[in-house]
Scaffold this motif. Structure first.
Motif, PDB file in Angstrom:
ATOM      1  N   VAL A 252       0.857  -1.188   0.000  1.00  0.00           N
ATOM      2  CA  VAL A 252       0.000   0.000   0.000  1.00  0.00           C
ATOM      3  C   VAL A 252       0.889   1.232   0.000  1.00  0.00           C
ATOM      4  CG1 VAL A 252      -1.953  -1.113   1.153  1.00  0.00           C
ATOM      5  CG2 VAL A 252      -0.171  -0.059   2.533  1.00  0.00           C
ATOM      6  N   THR A 253       0.323   2.372  -0.430  1.00  0.00           N
ATOM      7  CA  THR A 253       1.079   3.612  -0.487  1.00  0.00           C
ATOM      8  C   THR A 253       1.008   4.316   0.869  1.00  0.00           C
ATOM      9  OG1 THR A 253      -0.885   4.743  -1.308  1.00  0.00           O
ATOM     10  CG2 THR A 253       0.649   3.866  -2.932  1.00  0.00           C
ATOM     11  N   GLY A 254       1.636   5.484   0.917  1.00  0.00           N
ATOM     12  CA  GLY A 254       1.632   6.259   2.148  1.00  0.00           C
ATOM     13  C   GLY A 254       2.977   6.165   2.852  1.00  0.00           C
ATOM     14  N   PRO A 255       3.024   6.575   4.114  1.00  0.00           N
ATOM     15  CA  PRO A 255       4.295   6.494   4.853  1.00  0.00           C
ATOM     16  C   PRO A 255       4.730   5.045   5.052  1.00  0.00           C
ATOM     17  CG  PRO A 255       2.469   7.037   6.318  1.00  0.00           C
ATOM     18  CD  PRO A 255       1.931   7.116   4.921  1.00  0.00           C
ATOM     19  N   GLU A 256       6.013   4.867   5.413  1.00  0.00           N
ATOM     20  CA  GLU A 256       6.548   3.522   5.599  1.00  0.00           C
ATOM     21  C   GLU A 256       5.882   2.796   6.763  1.00  0.00           C
ATOM     22  OE1 GLU A 256      10.732   3.786   6.005  1.00  0.00           O
ATOM     23  OE2 GLU A 256      11.080   4.506   3.951  1.00  0.00           O
ATOM     24  N   THR A 257       5.256   3.548   7.646  1.00  0.00           N
ATOM     25  CA  THR A 257       4.585   2.910   8.788  1.00  0.00           C
ATOM     26  C   THR A 257       3.279   2.227   8.408  1.00  0.00           C
ATOM     27  OG1 THR A 257       3.566   5.036   9.301  1.00  0.00           O
ATOM     28  CG2 THR A 257       5.615   4.486  10.456  1.00  0.00           C
ATOM     29  N   ASN A 258       2.765   2.516   7.215  1.00  0.00           N
ATOM     30  CA  ASN A 258       1.532   1.864   6.773  1.00  0.00           C
ATOM     31  C   ASN A 258       1.773   0.375   6.566  1.00  0.00           C
ATOM     32  OD1 ASN A 258       0.123   4.200   6.865  1.00  0.00           O
ATOM     33  ND2 ASN A 258      -0.195   4.419   4.669  1.00  0.00           N
ATOM     34  N   LEU A 277      -3.943  -7.922  10.040  1.00  0.00           N
ATOM     35  CA  LEU A 277      -3.537  -6.786  10.868  1.00  0.00           C
ATOM     36  C   LEU A 277      -3.347  -5.588   9.952  1.00  0.00           C
ATOM     37  CD1 LEU A 277      -0.924  -6.543  13.673  1.00  0.00           C
ATOM     38  CD2 LEU A 277      -0.606  -5.154  11.644  1.00  0.00           C
ATOM     39  N   TRP A 278      -3.821  -4.427  10.409  1.00  0.00           N
ATOM     40  CA  TRP A 278      -3.537  -3.219   9.643  1.00  0.00           C
ATOM     41  C   TRP A 278      -3.261  -2.059  10.585  1.00  0.00           C
ATOM     42  CZ3 TRP A 278      -8.771  -4.369  10.385  1.00  0.00           C
ATOM     43  CH2 TRP A 278      -9.562  -3.349  10.882  1.00  0.00           C
ATOM     44  N   SER A 279      -2.381  -1.200  10.137  1.00  0.00           N
ATOM     45  CA  SER A 279      -2.065   0.033  10.836  1.00  0.00           C
ATOM     46  C   SER A 279      -1.682   1.047   9.762  1.00  0.00           C
ATOM     47  CB  SER A 279      -0.914  -0.178  11.828  1.00  0.00           C
ATOM     48  OG  SER A 279      -0.558   1.056  12.444  1.00  0.00           O
ATOM     49  N   VAL A 280      -2.628   1.912   9.417  1.00  0.00           N
ATOM     50  CA  VAL A 280      -2.413   2.872   8.340  1.00  0.00           C
ATOM     51  C   VAL A 280      -2.786   4.268   8.826  1.00  0.00           C
ATOM     52  CG1 VAL A 280      -2.864   1.152   6.557  1.00  0.00           C
ATOM     53  CG2 VAL A 280      -4.735   2.541   7.400  1.00  0.00           C
ATOM     54  N   GLU A 281      -2.221   5.265   8.167  1.00  0.00           N
ATOM     55  CA  GLU A 281      -2.485   6.664   8.491  1.00  0.00           C
ATOM     56  C   GLU A 281      -3.812   7.070   7.874  1.00  0.00           C
ATOM     57  OE1 GLU A 281      -0.249  10.066   6.671  1.00  0.00           O
ATOM     58  OE2 GLU A 281       0.656  10.097   8.669  1.00  0.00           O
ATOM     59  N   ALA A 282      -4.784   7.400   8.720  1.00  0.00           N
ATOM     60  CA  ALA A 282      -6.119   7.754   8.248  1.00  0.00           C
ATOM     61  C   ALA A 282      -6.252   9.240   7.949  1.00  0.00           C
ATOM     62  CB  ALA A 282      -7.178   7.327   9.269  1.00  0.00           C
ATOM     63  N   ASP A 283      -5.493  10.082   8.616  1.00  0.00           N
ATOM     64  CA  ASP A 283      -5.592  11.531   8.432  1.00  0.00           C
ATOM     65  C   ASP A 283      -4.173  12.095   8.441  1.00  0.00           C
ATOM     66  OD1 ASP A 283      -6.040  14.273   8.487  1.00  0.00           O
ATOM     67  OD2 ASP A 283      -7.878  14.068   9.669  1.00  0.00           O
ATOM     68  N   VAL A 284      -3.759  12.703   7.346  1.00  0.00           N
ATOM     69  CA  VAL A 284      -2.393  13.233   7.240  1.00  0.00           C
ATOM     70  C   VAL A 284      -2.196  14.422   8.164  1.00  0.00           C
ATOM     71  CG1 VAL A 284      -0.684  14.180   5.637  1.00  0.00           C
ATOM     72  CG2 VAL A 284      -2.279  12.413   4.864  1.00  0.00           C
ATOM     73  N   ARG A 285      -3.237  15.253   8.312  1.00  0.00           N
ATOM     74  CA  ARG A 285      -3.084  16.471   9.115  1.00  0.00           C
ATOM     75  C   ARG A 285      -2.950  16.174  10.601  1.00  0.00           C
ATOM     76  NH1 ARG A 285      -8.413  19.402   7.185  1.00  0.00           N
ATOM     77  NH2 ARG A 285      -9.076  17.245   7.620  1.00  0.00           N
ATOM     78  N   THR A 286      -3.788  15.305  11.095  1.00  0.00           N
ATOM     79  CA  THR A 286      -3.773  14.996  12.533  1.00  0.00           C
ATOM     80  C   THR A 286      -2.884  13.815  12.884  1.00  0.00           C
ATOM     81  OG1 THR A 286      -5.707  13.547  12.342  1.00  0.00           O
ATOM     82  CG2 THR A 286      -6.107  15.887  12.731  1.00  0.00           C
ATOM     83  N   GLY A 287      -2.466  13.039  11.868  1.00  0.00           N
ATOM     84  CA  GLY A 287      -1.667  11.857  12.146  1.00  0.00           C
ATOM     85  C   GLY A 287      -2.460  10.718  12.758  1.00  0.00           C
ATOM     86  N   GLN A 288      -3.787  10.794  12.650  1.00  0.00           N
ATOM     87  CA  GLN A 288      -4.637   9.744  13.220  1.00  0.00           C
ATOM     88  C   GLN A 288      -4.433   8.433  12.464  1.00  0.00           C
ATOM     89  OE1 GLN A 288      -8.753  10.659  12.996  1.00  0.00           O
ATOM     90  NE2 GLN A 288      -9.435   8.766  13.975  1.00  0.00           N
ATOM     91  N   LEU A 289      -4.359   7.335  13.208  1.00  0.00           N
ATOM     92  CA  LEU A 289      -4.120   6.018  12.638  1.00  0.00           C
ATOM     93  C   LEU A 289      -5.391   5.184  12.680  1.00  0.00           C
ATOM     94  CD1 LEU A 289      -0.640   5.097  14.207  1.00  0.00           C
ATOM     95  CD2 LEU A 289      -1.111   6.055  11.951  1.00  0.00           C
TER      96      LEU A 289
END
Length: 375
Positions: A252-258, A277-289
């Protein structure tokens, strides 16, 4: 995910209409053959028919040629009529007009070298114009000169056609053998993993029995077995009820933490279960996961093959669980790739990206990494 469905009524009606119109033009193109065309090809064919009807009603000389994908139909209908002289073709066009024959009932409709001349003479006679065609003489002469090379090429194509068919059949057999080889290779790998697991379990049982034996002999009562540092860092072992396990990371795209991963386990009965298991960035502005997981042992359903377990778990992940539309679209794309290339999805050992492994290369790296390593 491919959904099998019957054709809508309007599609079948359109195919029936096109087939009937082509029959009026002298082309034997059945409804089933029209249905095999793509929507774009059907639309192009219908436009060609409409243009021809308009040209006939207006007695216009200009007339578009058949679409390129109809070239085979055109070659099948071509004859030796174009070998006749210019005067003969013009005379036949005048006779057809005087007998009130329709433009489409001429013998040169699908003969590319004589069609323009026949139609021009027919239309000009209707409008009372001159039948002098000086520009046609050079064209007819050039076409007559090229007629023999074209016939030679056609004969060569006819001779090559069986060889091409045989080559295609051999290629299908090779692909079938390649798939069987891949299945055998995967089977051998799983057997090796089972053997390694059994050896690990036997070593564990031996190490657990050693302290009891030493205590009974009284030789080393105070000796404690201290685990090595490597053992503490190793990944947890699979329980004895598990024969084989693997982790598939969905790109998947996005930061390496996705991270979006699928866990696959095989129990002692040979059935496969999967978790995720998933852990992805849901909101770029707030950093919500957006996070979530499900262990394979929490999955009530089991599957006979590892591929079915993987596909069904990816389907579950694509059903708006993550809440990030872009990530879910990428999961659907990955699912389509799994279904389009079954057993051919591999993970590059160098960059950890997924790629289509055609089985030709014996290395476990993707083509891009292979080119970089060779350079």
């Amino acid at each position: 995910m491919q959904n099998q469905s019957t054709q809508p009524d309007f599609v079948s009606n359109a195919c029936r209409t096109i087939s009937g119109q082509l029959a009026e033009w002298g082309i034997d193109f059945s409804q089933d053959r029209v249905a095999q065309l793509t929507p774009i090809q059907r639309e192009e064919l219908q436009n060609w028919i409409n243009t021809g009807v308009d040209a006939d009603e207006g007695y216009r000389e200009a007339f578009t040629s058949l679409p390129e994908f109809m070239e085979n139909e055109l070659l099948e209908m071509r004859g030796a009529l174009a070998e006749k002289g210019q005067e003969t073709i013009i005379e036949q066009a005048i006779n057809a007009y005087e007998s009130e024959a329709a433009i489409t009932e001429n013998p040169y409709l699908f003969d590319t070298s004589a069609w323009h001349l026949w139609r021009a003479a027919y239309c000009r006679w209707h409008h009372g114009e001159s039948l002098d065609f000086p520009e046609e003489q050079t064209e007819v002469a050039a076409e007559n000169e090229n007629q023999k090379p074209v016939s030679v090429i056609q004969q060569a194509l006819i001779q090559i056609a069986p060889q091409l068919s045989q080559a295609e059949h051999s290629l299908k057999q090779l692909r079938r053998q390649l798939k069987q080889t891949k299945r055998l290779r995967n089977s051998y790998r799983k057997q090796q993993a089972l053997l390694i697991l059994e050896l690990c379990e036997s070593f564990d049982s031996v190490s657990e029995s050693l302290p009891a034996v030493e205590k009974e002999s009284g030789v080393a009562e105070n000796i404690a077995i201290v685990p090595k540092p490597e053992e503490t860092q190793a990944s947890p072992q699979v329980t004895s009820t598990t024969g084989y396990s693997s982790i598939v990371r969905i790109p998947v795209t996005g930061p390496e933490t996705n991270r979006v991963e699928v866990f696959i386990l095989q129990d002692s009965q040979g059935q496969w279960r999967a978790g995720h298991l998933w852990s992805v960035e849901a909101d770029v502005r707030t950093g919500q996961l957006s996070r979530g997981s499900k262990q394979p042992d929490q999955q009530a359903s089991s599957y006979p093959t590892e591929t079915e377990a993987l596909i069904n778990e990816v389907i579950t992940l694509s059903q708006s669980l993550i809440g990030v539309p872009e990530i879910e679209r990428q999961i659907i794309d990955y699912l389509n790739m799994l279904e389009e290339f079954p057993g051919q999805i591999a993970i590059c050992s160098n960059c950890q990206r997924h790629y289509i492994n055609d089985g030709v290369s014996e290395t476990d790296v993707c083509p891009r990494c292979s080119e970089e390593l060779d350079s």
